[in-house]
Design a protein around this motif. Structure first.
Motif, mmCIF file in Angstrom:
data_model
loop_
_atom_site.group_PDB
_atom_site.id
_atom_site.type_symbol
_atom_site.label_atom_id
_atom_site.label_comp_id
_atom_site.label_asym_id
_atom_site.label_seq_id
_atom_site.Cartn_x
_atom_site.Cartn_y
_atom_site.Cartn_z
ATOM 1 N N TYR A 1 -3.855 -8.402 -0.388
ATOM 2 C CA TYR A 1 -3.083 -7.795 0.768
ATOM 3 C C TYR A 1 -3.844 -8.376 1.950
ATOM 4 O O TYR A 1 -3.185 -8.290 2.954
ATOM 5 C CB TYR A 1 -3.399 -6.288 0.682
ATOM 6 N N ARG A 2 -5.244 -9.120 2.004
ATOM 7 C CA ARG A 2 -5.559 -9.400 3.114
ATOM 8 C C ARG A 2 -4.958 -10.761 3.641
ATOM 9 O O ARG A 2 -5.276 -11.380 4.888
ATOM 10 C CB ARG A 2 -7.181 -10.057 2.684
ATOM 11 N N ARG B 1 -6.412 -5.238 -3.147
ATOM 12 C CA ARG B 1 -6.947 -5.610 -1.735
ATOM 13 C C ARG B 1 -6.996 -7.007 -1.175
ATOM 14 O O ARG B 1 -7.058 -7.243 -0.250
ATOM 15 C CB ARG B 1 -8.121 -4.797 -1.360
ATOM 16 N N PRO C 1 0.917 -1.309 0.160
ATOM 17 C CA PRO C 1 0.040 0.030 0.088
ATOM 18 C C PRO C 1 1.067 1.438 -0.067
ATOM 19 O O PRO C 1 2.057 1.250 0.412
ATOM 20 C CB PRO C 1 -0.933 -0.066 1.099
#
Length: 286
Positions: free
Chosen positions: A240-241, A237, A213
């Motif tokens: 990235y989780r 996203r 990010p």
């Protein structure tokens, strides 16, 4: 098997990787000595407080220091990683992060102003001053299943972005047959602390995808520059989780009290302790 000792399966994997002396008098049983090392790191006790069932504490400590200086536990990790890679068991969605470890007062008396001892020791022995006092920082790269691929020790005040390249260059999984070791992840996930143009350019040059990010000030600076600011970096996203995997890996490593708090005076010994604690994480899944 007693509490805090290697299981039969873990010992079967580790036993062939322990160096054996070709000459000399018979030495103390390897498994008993290694279990003494594991117990010490797991319980966070001093060497002198080892239970008598592991034999003289001087024997266990001397063997541990010898293995630490020779890099025995690091080599054992590479071998078990090679077995997992040959079986296609390594998830190359690599996550990187760092954690601060408070140094106990017994680790503080290192004589850091003097010369270093051992191959991997530095003059500061990976001890530095930060908000928490005298601390060490563990930089970790783990695979998608939460198993350590590489670690790097620095002083506690060192910034994460400075250490990311040396950390990634420590990823080196040998091949069981012919071929060069695998050093390049498929993808890297990191938090905002690693967000920089230099790192993104480095990962692109190596052909490594990344999910990092962008910091708010970087976003604002790029926006203020208009067209000259360039395009925003791609950020997925959903990918990235999965970054919580590295946090769970740290959680398992810090289940060893000798890792959660640093009692070792030298960086060589503490790094060997981290390697010894990392071995069961791999052995459970091989």
């Amino acid at each position: 098997m007693r509490r805090h000792e290697l299981t039969d399966h873990e010992w079967e994997l580790l036993a062939p990787l322990i160096p054996r002396a070709a000459t000399g008098r018979p030495r103390v049983e390897d498994r008993r000595v290694i279990n003494g090392m594991v117990y010490k790191v797991r319980a966070g006790i001093s060497w002198r407080d080892l239970p008598e069932r592991y034999g003289p504490w001087q024997t266990v400590y001397t063997r541990f220091r010898r293995y630490a200086i020779d890099g025995v536990f690091a080599q054992a990790l590479q071998q078990i990683q090679a077995q997992a890679d040959a079986a296609g068991d390594i998830d190359w969605l690599v996550q990187i992060d760092s954690t601060i470890v408070r140094a106990h007062q017994h680790a503080a008396a290192t004589g850091r102003k003097g010369g270093s001892t051992g191959r991997t020791n530095r003059n500061d022995h990976a001890l530095g001053r930060s908000r928490g006092g005298l601390t060490t920082k563990i930089h970790l790269a783990c695979d998608g299943k939460g198993r350590p691929l590489a670690t790097l020790l620095t002083a506690g005040q060192r910034h994460d972005s400075i250490c990311v390249r040396p950390l990634l260059e420590r990823i080196r999984v040998p091949r069981l047959g012919q071929g060069r070791p695998r050093c390049r992840p498929d993808h890297v996930i990191a938090d905002k602390a690693y967000s920089s143009r230099g790192l993104r350019a480095y990962l692109r040059r190596r052909g490594i995808g990344h999910t990092i990010p962008e910091k708010q000030d970087q976003h604002r600076h790029r926006h203020n520059r208009g067209r000259r600011g360039g395009r925003p970096p791609h950020f997925d996203r959903e990918t990235y989780r999965q970054r919580n995997v590295v946090e769970r890996c740290f959680n398992q490593l810090k289940g060893f009290r000798g890792i959660a708090t640093r009692y070792d005076k030298t960086a060589t010994s503490y790094e060997a302790a981290v390697g010894l604690a990392s071995f069961p994480l791999w052995a459970r899944s091989v």
